[in-house]
Design a protein around this motif. Structure first.
Motif, PDB file in Angstrom:
ATOM      1  N   ALA A 266      25.783 -60.342  55.224  1.00  0.00           N
ATOM      2  CA  ALA A 266      26.765 -59.634  54.403  1.00  0.00           C
ATOM      3  C   ALA A 266      26.084 -58.444  53.752  1.00  0.00           C
ATOM      4  CB  ALA A 266      27.350 -60.554  53.335  1.00  0.00           C
ATOM      5  N   GLY A 267      26.908 -57.576  53.135  1.00  0.00           N
ATOM      6  CA  GLY A 267      26.349 -56.440  52.429  1.00  0.00           C
ATOM      7  C   GLY A 267      27.432 -55.667  51.707  1.00  0.00           C
ATOM      8  N   ASN A 268      26.998 -54.837  50.764  1.00  0.00           N
ATOM      9  CA  ASN A 268      27.960 -53.995  50.072  1.00  0.00           C
ATOM     10  C   ASN A 268      27.284 -52.738  49.545  1.00  0.00           C
ATOM     11  OD1 ASN A 268      26.925 -55.934  47.777  1.00  0.00           O
ATOM     12  ND2 ASN A 268      27.813 -54.164  46.735  1.00  0.00           N
ATOM     13  N   LEU A 269      28.081 -51.725  49.302  1.00  0.00           N
ATOM     14  CA  LEU A 269      27.615 -50.457  48.751  1.00  0.00           C
ATOM     15  C   LEU A 269      28.292 -50.230  47.414  1.00  0.00           C
ATOM     16  CD1 LEU A 269      26.104 -47.727  49.036  1.00  0.00           C
ATOM     17  CD2 LEU A 269      28.181 -46.833  50.141  1.00  0.00           C
ATOM     18  N   LEU A 270      27.490 -49.958  46.387  1.00  0.00           N
ATOM     19  CA  LEU A 270      27.986 -49.607  45.062  1.00  0.00           C
ATOM     20  C   LEU A 270      27.676 -48.142  44.820  1.00  0.00           C
ATOM     21  CD1 LEU A 270      29.053 -50.584  42.189  1.00  0.00           C
ATOM     22  CD2 LEU A 270      26.624 -50.683  41.577  1.00  0.00           C
ATOM     23  N   ASP A 290      34.233 -43.520  49.878  1.00  0.00           N
ATOM     24  CA  ASP A 290      35.003 -42.653  50.772  1.00  0.00           C
ATOM     25  C   ASP A 290      34.085 -41.730  51.562  1.00  0.00           C
ATOM     26  OD1 ASP A 290      37.505 -43.656  50.204  1.00  0.00           O
ATOM     27  OD2 ASP A 290      37.920 -42.194  48.617  1.00  0.00           O
ATOM     28  N   LEU A 291      33.022 -41.258  50.905  1.00  0.00           N
ATOM     29  CA  LEU A 291      32.112 -40.337  51.566  1.00  0.00           C
ATOM     30  C   LEU A 291      31.395 -41.015  52.731  1.00  0.00           C
ATOM     31  CD1 LEU A 291      30.880 -37.530  51.570  1.00  0.00           C
ATOM     32  CD2 LEU A 291      29.217 -38.313  49.869  1.00  0.00           C
ATOM     33  N   VAL A 292      30.809 -42.186  52.499  1.00  0.00           N
ATOM     34  CA  VAL A 292      30.088 -42.894  53.562  1.00  0.00           C
ATOM     35  C   VAL A 292      31.052 -43.374  54.632  1.00  0.00           C
ATOM     36  CG1 VAL A 292      28.697 -44.941  54.082  1.00  0.00           C
ATOM     37  CG2 VAL A 292      28.147 -43.532  52.094  1.00  0.00           C
ATOM     38  N   ARG A 293      32.221 -43.804  54.231  1.00  0.00           N
ATOM     39  CA  ARG A 293      33.232 -44.251  55.197  1.00  0.00           C
ATOM     40  C   ARG A 293      33.578 -43.116  56.166  1.00  0.00           C
ATOM     41  NH1 ARG A 293      36.836 -45.707  51.561  1.00  0.00           N
ATOM     42  NH2 ARG A 293      36.118 -47.871  51.353  1.00  0.00           N
ATOM     43  N   GLY A 304      30.076 -46.631  63.748  1.00  0.00           N
ATOM     44  CA  GLY A 304      29.965 -46.299  62.337  1.00  0.00           C
ATOM     45  C   GLY A 304      30.334 -47.490  61.473  1.00  0.00           C
ATOM     46  N   VAL A 305      29.641 -47.641  60.357  1.00  0.00           N
ATOM     47  CA  VAL A 305      29.903 -48.743  59.442  1.00  0.00           C
ATOM     48  C   VAL A 305      31.276 -48.567  58.798  1.00  0.00           C
ATOM     49  CG1 VAL A 305      29.207 -49.701  57.200  1.00  0.00           C
ATOM     50  CG2 VAL A 305      27.492 -49.288  58.966  1.00  0.00           C
ATOM     51  N   ARG A 306      31.999 -49.671  58.696  1.00  0.00           N
ATOM     52  CA  ARG A 306      33.277 -49.687  58.003  1.00  0.00           C
ATOM     53  C   ARG A 306      33.121 -50.390  56.674  1.00  0.00           C
ATOM     54  NH1 ARG A 306      34.011 -49.113  63.195  1.00  0.00           N
ATOM     55  NH2 ARG A 306      35.896 -48.147  64.062  1.00  0.00           N
ATOM     56  N   LEU A 307      33.733 -49.805  55.654  1.00  0.00           N
ATOM     57  CA  LEU A 307      33.646 -50.335  54.299  1.00  0.00           C
ATOM     58  C   LEU A 307      35.021 -50.768  53.825  1.00  0.00           C
ATOM     59  CD1 LEU A 307      31.427 -47.556  52.661  1.00  0.00           C
ATOM     60  CD2 LEU A 307      30.694 -49.854  53.263  1.00  0.00           C
ATOM     61  N   SER A 308      35.081 -51.923  53.189  1.00  0.00           N
ATOM     62  CA  SER A 308      36.315 -52.372  52.566  1.00  0.00           C
ATOM     63  C   SER A 308      36.565 -51.544  51.308  1.00  0.00           C
ATOM     64  CB  SER A 308      36.216 -53.854  52.203  1.00  0.00           C
ATOM     65  OG  SER A 308      35.420 -54.019  51.032  1.00  0.00           O
ATOM     66  N   PRO A 309      37.758 -51.614  50.725  1.00  0.00           N
ATOM     67  CA  PRO A 309      38.002 -50.888  49.465  1.00  0.00           C
ATOM     68  C   PRO A 309      37.026 -51.264  48.362  1.00  0.00           C
ATOM     69  CG  PRO A 309      40.085 -51.566  50.444  1.00  0.00           C
ATOM     70  CD  PRO A 309      39.002 -52.216  51.245  1.00  0.00           C
ATOM     71  N   ALA A 310      36.477 -52.473  48.416  1.00  0.00           N
ATOM     72  CA  ALA A 310      35.522 -52.928  47.398  1.00  0.00           C
ATOM     73  C   ALA A 310      34.072 -52.576  47.762  1.00  0.00           C
ATOM     74  CB  ALA A 310      35.660 -54.422  47.184  1.00  0.00           C
ATOM     75  N   GLY A 311      33.882 -51.909  48.897  1.00  0.00           N
ATOM     76  CA  GLY A 311      32.539 -51.515  49.291  1.00  0.00           C
ATOM     77  C   GLY A 311      31.816 -52.526  50.152  1.00  0.00           C
TER      78      GLY A 311
END
Length: 318
Positions: A266-270, A290-293, A304-311
């Protein structure tokens, strides 16, 4: 195992531009996010009391040499960092002696460092041995310009450790350098490497993640053979040194959780921002997501990595 990584860190520039209280409160707003088994930053400065820069002469224009006193290593440790990358263009701003001072200060503060030629840094995490290997384009560091040599070193690390993390200082710098394109990147006449070719090659050799810094802006993230490549985490802290204008002021705290064999869990971006005079804070608007997405989708398509709304970083697709 949990890994936390941020991008470029400059804690000030002696003698004129130092934070109050010897920098003890520089990371206060984000320290509760700097947790994990391995907590990594790219230190774009020297930790030394030497006052003569071998990089910038008295008449140099647009030349930047950053240093803070060696005691600032304790600030990094108190904030939660466990390992510091010194493979970059500022670690030798005050010559080989200043670099030796930096390494000694980090060691005295109980911190690991990486990025010197042939260096494989080991951190014990419970029963796991974690290797951290740093690379940059500069000759006083482990070079990312020599990809076969990098593969050999990473392969050696993979034989000696359970997991291998590669950290890179790669790519051109500036607010217009957010995109990653195939091929070598040149900045101010310097060969800054081929970030894509290098990252793919070290994963082929056994790396379990590639964590980048150097361009001073966030870049996209890519899945390659089920491993994560974060090409640049942007600016994290730059007290009265790094620009926080536009994209240069947006960074992040990347947290990964890997299985003991290095596979993804798992992982997340803050998202973070540098507020005047260059202090990191959690971004209430989370611009980084939004920028990384967008960058990840544009530059790497289906990989490309996909991010959820929570990162949250979604499962590898490539």
């Amino acid at each position: 195992m949990e890994i936390t990584a941020v991008g470029d860190v400059v804690m000030g520039s002696a003698p004129e531009s130092l934070p109050p209280d010897d920098g003890r409160h520089l990371f206060d707003a984000v320290a509760d996010r700097l947790t994990g088994d391995v907590v990594l930053a790219n230190l774009d400065q020297a930790l030394t009391d030497r006052t003569t820069s071998t990089k910038c002469g008295a008449d140099s224009a647009r030349c930047y040499a950053f240093r803070t006193p060696p005691s600032y290593a304790e600030t990094l440790g108190a904030a939660g960092f466990t390992v510091i990358n010194l493979a970059n263009n500022h670690s030798r701003d005050f010559g080989e002696a200043g670099l030796r001072d930096t390494r000694a200060a980090l060691t005295d503060a109980g911190l690991e460092h990486t990025g010197m030629p042939g260096q494989i840094t080991m951190q014990q995490v419970g029963a796991l041995r974690v290797a951290i290997v740093g690379f940059s384009p500069y000759g006083w560091t482990q070079s990312l310009l020599d990809i076969p040599a990098a593969q050999q070193l990473v392969g050696q690390a993979a034989e000696e450790a359970d997991l291998v993390l590669v950290t890179i200082h790669a790519g051109a710098e500036g607010k217009d350098q957010s995109h990653v394109r195939p091929g070598r990147e040149i900045f101010l006449g310097e060969d800054r490497g081929d970030p894509i070719a290098f990252s793919h090659a070290v994963i082929d050799a056994g790396a379990d993640a590639v964590l980048g810094a150097g361009p001073h802006v966030l870049r996209g993230m890519e899945w390659y053979r089920g491993r994560l490549i974060a090409y640049s985490m942007g600016n994290f802290a730059g007290y009265e040194t790094l620009s926080n204008d536009g994209p240069a002021g947006i960074g992040g705290v990347l947290r990964l959780r890997l299985a003991p064999d290095g596979t993804w869990d798992a992982g997340n971006l803050l998202g973070t921002v540098m507020v005047d005079p260059g202090v990191p804070e959690v971004d209430p608007t989370q611009q980084a997501l939004d920028l990384v997405r967008s960058l990840s989708r544009t530059d790497f398509g289906e990989c490309g990595v996909r991010l959820s709304p929570a990162g949250e970083l979604q499962e590898p697709t490539c």
